[in-house]
Design a protein around this motif. Sequence first.
Motif, PDB file in Angstrom:
ATOM      1  N   VAL A   1       0.869  -1.173   0.000  1.00 13.14           N
ATOM      2  CA  VAL A   1       0.000   0.000   0.000  1.00 13.14           C
ATOM      3  C   VAL A   1       0.907   1.224   0.000  1.00 13.14           C
ATOM      4  CG1 VAL A   1      -1.853   1.227   1.169  1.00 13.14           C
ATOM      5  CG2 VAL A   1      -1.732  -1.278   1.305  1.00 13.14           C
ATOM      6  N   LEU A   2       0.954   1.932  -1.116  1.00 12.76           N
ATOM      7  CA  LEU A   2       1.889   3.041  -1.284  1.00 12.76           C
ATOM      8  C   LEU A   2       1.178   4.370  -1.058  1.00 12.76           C
ATOM      9  CD1 LEU A   2       3.864   1.796  -4.421  1.00 12.76           C
ATOM     10  CD2 LEU A   2       4.084   1.147  -2.025  1.00 12.76           C
ATOM     11  N   LEU A   3       1.703   5.160  -0.129  1.00  7.25           N
ATOM     12  CA  LEU A   3       1.108   6.441   0.238  1.00  7.25           C
ATOM     13  C   LEU A   3       1.935   7.586  -0.338  1.00  7.25           C
ATOM     14  CD1 LEU A   3       0.565   5.755   4.065  1.00  7.25           C
ATOM     15  CD2 LEU A   3      -0.879   5.041   2.144  1.00  7.25           C
ATOM     16  N   SER A   4       1.264   8.538  -0.945  1.00  3.31           N
ATOM     17  CA  SER A   4       1.951   9.725  -1.449  1.00  3.31           C
ATOM     18  C   SER A   4       1.045  10.932  -1.277  1.00  3.31           C
ATOM     19  CB  SER A   4       2.320   9.564  -2.928  1.00  3.31           C
ATOM     20  OG  SER A   4       2.894  10.761  -3.432  1.00  3.31           O
ATOM     21  N   SER A   5       1.568  11.976  -0.675  1.00  6.21           N
ATOM     22  CA  SER A   5       0.766  13.171  -0.430  1.00  6.21           C
ATOM     23  C   SER A   5       0.474  13.944  -1.705  1.00  6.21           C
ATOM     24  CB  SER A   5       1.492  14.082   0.563  1.00  6.21           C
ATOM     25  OG  SER A   5       2.800  14.387   0.097  1.00  6.21           O
ATOM     26  N   ALA A   6       1.174  13.626  -2.791  1.00  3.09           N
ATOM     27  CA  ALA A   6       0.944  14.272  -4.088  1.00  3.09           C
ATOM     28  C   ALA A   6       0.819  13.188  -5.154  1.00  3.09           C
ATOM     29  CB  ALA A   6       2.095  15.222  -4.423  1.00  3.09           C
ATOM     30  N   PRO A   7       0.148  13.476  -6.265  1.00  5.19           N
ATOM     31  CA  PRO A   7      -0.001  12.469  -7.325  1.00  5.19           C
ATOM     32  C   PRO A   7       1.349  12.005  -7.865  1.00  5.19           C
ATOM     33  CG  PRO A   7      -1.527  14.296  -7.660  1.00  5.19           C
ATOM     34  CD  PRO A   7      -0.595  14.720  -6.564  1.00  5.19           C
ATOM     35  N   VAL A   8       1.471  10.709  -8.083  1.00  7.19           N
ATOM     36  CA  VAL A   8       2.696  10.117  -8.617  1.00  7.19           C
ATOM     37  C   VAL A   8       2.558   9.987 -10.130  1.00  7.19           C
ATOM     38  CG1 VAL A   8       4.133   8.035  -8.630  1.00  7.19           C
ATOM     39  CG2 VAL A   8       3.166   8.883  -6.476  1.00  7.19           C
ATOM     40  N   PRO A   9       3.559  10.400 -10.908  1.00  2.00           N
ATOM     41  CA  PRO A   9       3.471  10.305 -12.373  1.00  2.00           C
ATOM     42  C   PRO A   9       3.181   8.882 -12.840  1.00  2.00           C
ATOM     43  CG  PRO A   9       5.359  11.638 -11.725  1.00  2.00           C
ATOM     44  CD  PRO A   9       4.814  11.029 -10.467  1.00  2.00           C
ATOM     45  N   ALA A  10       2.429   8.777 -13.928  1.00  2.00           N
ATOM     46  CA  ALA A  10       2.025   7.468 -14.446  1.00  2.00           C
ATOM     47  C   ALA A  10       3.231   6.603 -14.788  1.00  2.00           C
ATOM     48  CB  ALA A  10       1.137   7.648 -15.677  1.00  2.00           C
ATOM     49  N   GLY A  11       4.282   7.213 -15.334  1.00  2.00           N
ATOM     50  CA  GLY A  11       5.467   6.447 -15.696  1.00  2.00           C
ATOM     51  C   GLY A  11       6.134   5.797 -14.502  1.00  2.00           C
ATOM     52  N   VAL A  12       6.073   6.465 -13.358  1.00  2.00           N
ATOM     53  CA  VAL A  12       6.641   5.907 -12.132  1.00  2.00           C
ATOM     54  C   VAL A  12       5.747   4.791 -11.606  1.00  2.00           C
ATOM     55  CG1 VAL A  12       7.274   6.412  -9.742  1.00  2.00           C
ATOM     56  CG2 VAL A  12       7.815   8.056 -11.551  1.00  2.00           C
ATOM     57  N   ARG A  13       4.445   5.021 -11.619  1.00  2.00           N
ATOM     58  CA  ARG A  13       3.494   3.996 -11.148  1.00  2.00           C
ATOM     59  C   ARG A  13       3.623   2.713 -11.960  1.00  2.00           C
ATOM     60  NH1 ARG A  13      -1.574   6.496  -8.616  1.00  2.00           N
ATOM     61  NH2 ARG A  13      -2.599   4.612  -9.372  1.00  2.00           N
ATOM     62  N   ASP A  14       3.868   2.861 -13.259  1.00  2.00           N
ATOM     63  CA  ASP A  14       3.962   1.684 -14.126  1.00  2.00           C
ATOM     64  C   ASP A  14       5.173   0.817 -13.798  1.00  2.00           C
ATOM     65  OD1 ASP A  14       1.678   2.464 -15.415  1.00  2.00           O
ATOM     66  OD2 ASP A  14       2.704   3.376 -17.128  1.00  2.00           O
ATOM     67  N   ARG A  15       6.174   1.407 -13.132  1.00  2.00           N
ATOM     68  CA  ARG A  15       7.357   0.629 -12.762  1.00  2.00           C
ATOM     69  C   ARG A  15       7.062  -0.380 -11.658  1.00  2.00           C
ATOM     70  NH1 ARG A  15      12.485   2.956 -12.959  1.00  2.00           N
ATOM     71  NH2 ARG A  15      13.077   1.072 -11.805  1.00  2.00           N
ATOM     72  N   LEU A  16       6.009  -0.125 -10.890  1.00  2.00           N
ATOM     73  CA  LEU A  16       5.729  -0.931  -9.702  1.00  2.00           C
ATOM     74  C   LEU A  16       4.555  -1.862  -9.977  1.00  2.00           C
ATOM     75  CD1 LEU A  16       6.180   1.987  -7.188  1.00  2.00           C
ATOM     76  CD2 LEU A  16       7.756   0.091  -7.545  1.00  2.00           C
ATOM     77  N   ARG A  17       4.876  -3.064 -10.403  1.00  2.00           N
ATOM     78  CA  ARG A  17       3.870  -4.070 -10.720  1.00  2.00           C
ATOM     79  C   ARG A  17       3.586  -4.937  -9.498  1.00  2.00           C
ATOM     80  NH1 ARG A  17       1.638  -2.350 -15.486  1.00  2.00           N
ATOM     81  NH2 ARG A  17       3.276  -1.724 -16.943  1.00  2.00           N
ATOM     82  N   GLY A  18       2.675  -5.867  -9.650  1.00  2.00           N
ATOM     83  CA  GLY A  18       2.384  -6.783  -8.560  1.00  2.00           C
ATOM     84  C   GLY A  18       1.167  -6.340  -7.766  1.00  2.00           C
TER      85      GLY A  18
END
Length: 361
Positions: free
Chosen positions: A39-56
Amino acid sequence: MTDTVVVDARMLAYPMTGIGRYALELLTQLVGDGEQEWVLLSSAPVPAGVRDRLRGNVGWVEGDGQGRAEYWTQRASRRELQRRPGAAYLGLANSLPFLGPRAARYWLVVYDLSFVAIPYLTDRQDLVKGYLVTLPAILKADRLLAISPSIEAQLHRWFPWTRRRTAALPPGGTKLVTRPEPLPFERRSGFLMVGAHRRKNGGLLLDAYAALAPETRARHPLFVIARSIPEMIGRRARALGVERNLRLCPDASDAELERLYGECLALVYPSVYEGLGLPVAEALLAGLPAIVPGESPMTRFLGGGGIVVWPLRVPALAAAMERLATDARAWRACSVAARDAGRAIGWEQVGEAARRALGLE
């Protein structure tokens, strides 16, 4: 084995430099194809390209980036841990939830201890956060992951009670240059400086650069890469008469970093204090010789891939730069040794060590 890990992943919302890059690469290795829920928490939106790196098995909880990041993270962390009894918490931004459930396990990645080691060179905001947020997190953590043996030693020195809770990670780095063979000495041009924070010692580097032979400066401009470049750099260059040889590259992209690592003559990194020295690791992976100070964590993995300068003074630093600029044989030997040293650097080793230390295998 832990079934769920809640992560303070706010660094992923910012440009991928420094600890932001480290946090992303470490998480990429940890998440992998394992069975844990992340469960990844971020106070600001994370770019889509970064999110795509984290599968599973990954879920995201994001804020809008409008409020205070620490306040948002504290509240979100407590809430998500309460929803998942028995979960573990991984702090990637020098912070842990103060009021989190006692039953949770708390893990903290420690990047540096500059607020203790060099308070006189630490920004006021970082100094305050160090004592009010990072220090309590160190005291609370059940497990501390030091990003280098140097940070592990500092933890043991200043906080002796952390000895049984600390594990040191091997050096990590991203291979930005993909060409099979490094560019030859004759086609190289320029010295590279990465980072412009006060502790990076940019003033000393500019003084050393100004002391080089005029023909060396004419062939090798000084490239400065940083998220933001303070006006002091330009003023110092003008005062020294080398502003024409200065190339400022604020907020450079990975493509620009790749070009400079692949085409410059050497990375010059006279930093007063480092937790790891990620630019040096990336330079070695690119076959780029590096000039580093003695008594720094970089000397542990540099091997023969550059020159160690100690004591760190202008004449010695200038001499090291001049040598790599004029002695092709010495440069080639350093470049070969840099590639050899780079074989021991990689995020896979970091991920394996972290999973082992946290019991995630």
